[in-house]
Design a protein around this motif. Structure first.
Motif, PDB file in Angstrom:
ATOM      1  N   ILE A 176       0.827  -1.198   0.402  1.00 56.27           N
ATOM      2  CA  ILE A 176      -0.632   0.311   0.057  1.00 56.27           C
ATOM      3  C   ILE A 176       0.751   1.285   0.113  1.00 56.27           C
ATOM      4  N   VAL A 177       0.327   2.764  -0.912  1.00 58.83           N
ATOM      5  CA  VAL A 177       0.866   3.661  -0.719  1.00 58.83           C
ATOM      6  C   VAL A 177       0.033   4.472  -0.292  1.00 58.83           C
ATOM      7  N   ILE A 178       0.390   5.356   0.532  1.00 58.69           N
ATOM      8  CA  ILE A 178      -0.710   5.679   1.565  1.00 58.69           C
ATOM      9  C   ILE A 178       0.212   7.654   1.035  1.00 58.69           C
ATOM     10  N   VAL A 179      -1.149   8.044   0.915  1.00 53.63           N
ATOM     11  CA  VAL A 179      -0.647   9.649   0.816  1.00 53.63           C
ATOM     12  C   VAL A 179      -1.633  10.631   1.164  1.00 53.63           C
ATOM     13  N   GLY A 180      -1.396  11.963   1.358  1.00 54.82           N
ATOM     14  CA  GLY A 180      -1.990  13.263   2.109  1.00 54.82           C
ATOM     15  C   GLY A 180      -2.555  14.280   1.916  1.00 54.82           C
ATOM     16  N   TYR A 181      -3.042  13.766   0.228  1.00 53.47           N
ATOM     17  CA  TYR A 181      -3.655  14.150  -0.051  1.00 53.47           C
ATOM     18  C   TYR A 181      -5.338  13.341  -0.661  1.00 53.47           C
ATOM     19  N   ASP A 182      -6.200  14.239  -1.135  1.00 54.34           N
ATOM     20  CA  ASP A 182      -7.102  13.688  -1.403  1.00 54.34           C
ATOM     21  C   ASP A 182      -7.392  12.784  -2.630  1.00 54.34           C
ATOM     22  N   ILE A 183      -7.514  11.804  -3.099  1.00 55.45           N
ATOM     23  CA  ILE A 183      -7.108  11.081  -3.889  1.00 55.45           C
ATOM     24  C   ILE A 183      -8.091   9.485  -4.353  1.00 55.45           C
ATOM     25  N   HIS A 184      -8.454   8.964  -5.614  1.00 46.47           N
ATOM     26  CA  HIS A 184     -10.161   8.195  -5.418  1.00 46.47           C
ATOM     27  C   HIS A 184      -8.641   6.604  -5.161  1.00 46.47           C
ATOM     28  N   ARG A 185      -8.513   6.101  -4.538  1.00 41.79           N
ATOM     29  CA  ARG A 185      -8.440   4.947  -3.895  1.00 41.79           C
ATOM     30  C   ARG A 185      -8.071   3.957  -5.445  1.00 41.79           C
ATOM     31  N   LYS A 186      -6.873   4.007  -5.857  1.00 45.32           N
ATOM     32  CA  LYS A 186      -6.861   2.600  -6.932  1.00 45.32           C
ATOM     33  C   LYS A 186      -6.162   1.408  -6.321  1.00 45.32           C
ATOM     34  N   GLU A 187      -5.830   0.445  -7.377  1.00 45.55           N
ATOM     35  CA  GLU A 187      -4.800  -0.175  -7.414  1.00 45.55           C
ATOM     36  C   GLU A 187      -4.321  -0.966  -8.392  1.00 45.55           C
ATOM     37  N   ASP A 188      -3.039  -0.578  -9.130  1.00 46.09           N
ATOM     38  CA  ASP A 188      -2.507  -0.948  -9.670  1.00 46.09           C
ATOM     39  C   ASP A 188      -2.685  -2.647 -10.182  1.00 46.09           C
ATOM     40  N   GLU A 189      -1.854  -2.843 -11.425  1.00 46.14           N
ATOM     41  CA  GLU A 189      -2.112  -4.247 -11.966  1.00 46.14           C
ATOM     42  C   GLU A 189      -1.353  -4.912 -10.940  1.00 46.14           C
ATOM     43  N   LEU A 190      -0.558  -4.293 -10.396  1.00 51.11           N
ATOM     44  CA  LEU A 190       0.571  -5.440  -9.517  1.00 51.11           C
ATOM     45  C   LEU A 190       0.088  -5.641  -8.541  1.00 51.11           C
ATOM     46  N   GLY A 191      -1.007  -4.954  -7.880  1.00 49.98           N
ATOM     47  CA  GLY A 191      -1.180  -5.527  -6.653  1.00 49.98           C
ATOM     48  C   GLY A 191      -0.956  -3.737  -6.054  1.00 49.98           C
ATOM     49  N   VAL A 192      -0.831  -3.012  -6.118  1.00 45.56           N
ATOM     50  CA  VAL A 192      -0.522  -1.950  -5.412  1.00 45.56           C
ATOM     51  C   VAL A 192      -1.075  -1.105  -5.414  1.00 45.56           C
ATOM     52  N   LEU A 193      -1.385  -1.410  -3.827  1.00 41.58           N
ATOM     53  CA  LEU A 193      -3.181  -0.282  -4.090  1.00 41.58           C
ATOM     54  C   LEU A 193      -2.369   0.830  -3.158  1.00 41.58           C
ATOM     55  N   THR A 194      -2.950   2.537  -3.612  1.00 41.63           N
ATOM     56  CA  THR A 194      -3.066   3.581  -3.651  1.00 41.63           C
ATOM     57  C   THR A 194      -4.021   4.210  -2.794  1.00 41.63           C
ATOM     58  N   VAL A 195      -3.945   4.139  -1.455  1.00 43.15           N
ATOM     59  CA  VAL A 195      -4.918   5.444  -0.476  1.00 43.15           C
ATOM     60  C   VAL A 195      -4.627   6.741  -0.213  1.00 43.15           C
ATOM     61  N   ARG A 196      -5.469   7.865   0.435  1.00 44.61           N
ATOM     62  CA  ARG A 196      -5.337   8.669   1.242  1.00 44.61           C
ATOM     63  C   ARG A 196      -5.846   8.391   2.359  1.00 44.61           C
ATOM     64  N   LEU A 197      -4.177   8.997   3.609  1.00 48.78           N
ATOM     65  CA  LEU A 197      -4.505   8.857   4.778  1.00 48.78           C
ATOM     66  C   LEU A 197      -5.964   8.365   5.485  1.00 48.78           C
ATOM     67  N   LEU A 198      -6.443   9.516   5.136  1.00 52.85           N
ATOM     68  CA  LEU A 198      -7.642   9.549   5.609  1.00 52.85           C
ATOM     69  C   LEU A 198      -8.380   7.848   5.629  1.00 52.85           C
ATOM     70  N   ASP A 199      -8.672   7.224   4.215  1.00 49.95           N
ATOM     71  CA  ASP A 199      -9.327   5.782   4.004  1.00 49.95           C
ATOM     72  C   ASP A 199      -7.766   5.231   4.426  1.00 49.95           C
ATOM     73  N   PHE A 200      -6.883   5.429   4.622  1.00 47.59           N
ATOM     74  CA  PHE A 200      -6.333   4.149   5.277  1.00 47.59           C
ATOM     75  C   PHE A 200      -6.779   3.738   7.057  1.00 47.59           C
TER      76      PHE A 200
END
Length: 67
Positions: free
Chosen positions: A33-57
């Motif tokens: 999981i990559v956690i980011v500090g700004y407002d983004i839409h949750r997404k998971e790439d083809e290799l399975g890495v999930l990117t989410v915003r901190l609040l969602d995490f």
């Protein structure tokens, strides 16, 4: 097990790739999981890495489950 990368801001595809690279260098089946500090839409790439915003995490009870 869980592998986490943290980034305040990923303004370019190059920066996104830079943040994913260390996670992908670990050849296993752990949740990545990559956690980011700004407002983004949750997404998971083809290799399975999930990117989410901190609040969602912090608030999603199912975040640590394998997706």
């Amino acid at each position: 097990m869980l592998i986490i990368g943290i980034c305040l801001h990923m303004p370019t595809p190059e920066k996104e790739q830079q943040e994913r690279r260390p996670l992908l260098s670990i050849n296993d089946h752990f949740r990545k999981i990559v956690i980011v500090g700004y407002d983004i839409h949750r997404k998971e790439d083809e290799l399975g890495v999930l990117t989410v915003r901190l609040l969602d995490f912090l608030t999603d009870k199912n975040m640590l489950e394998q997706g």
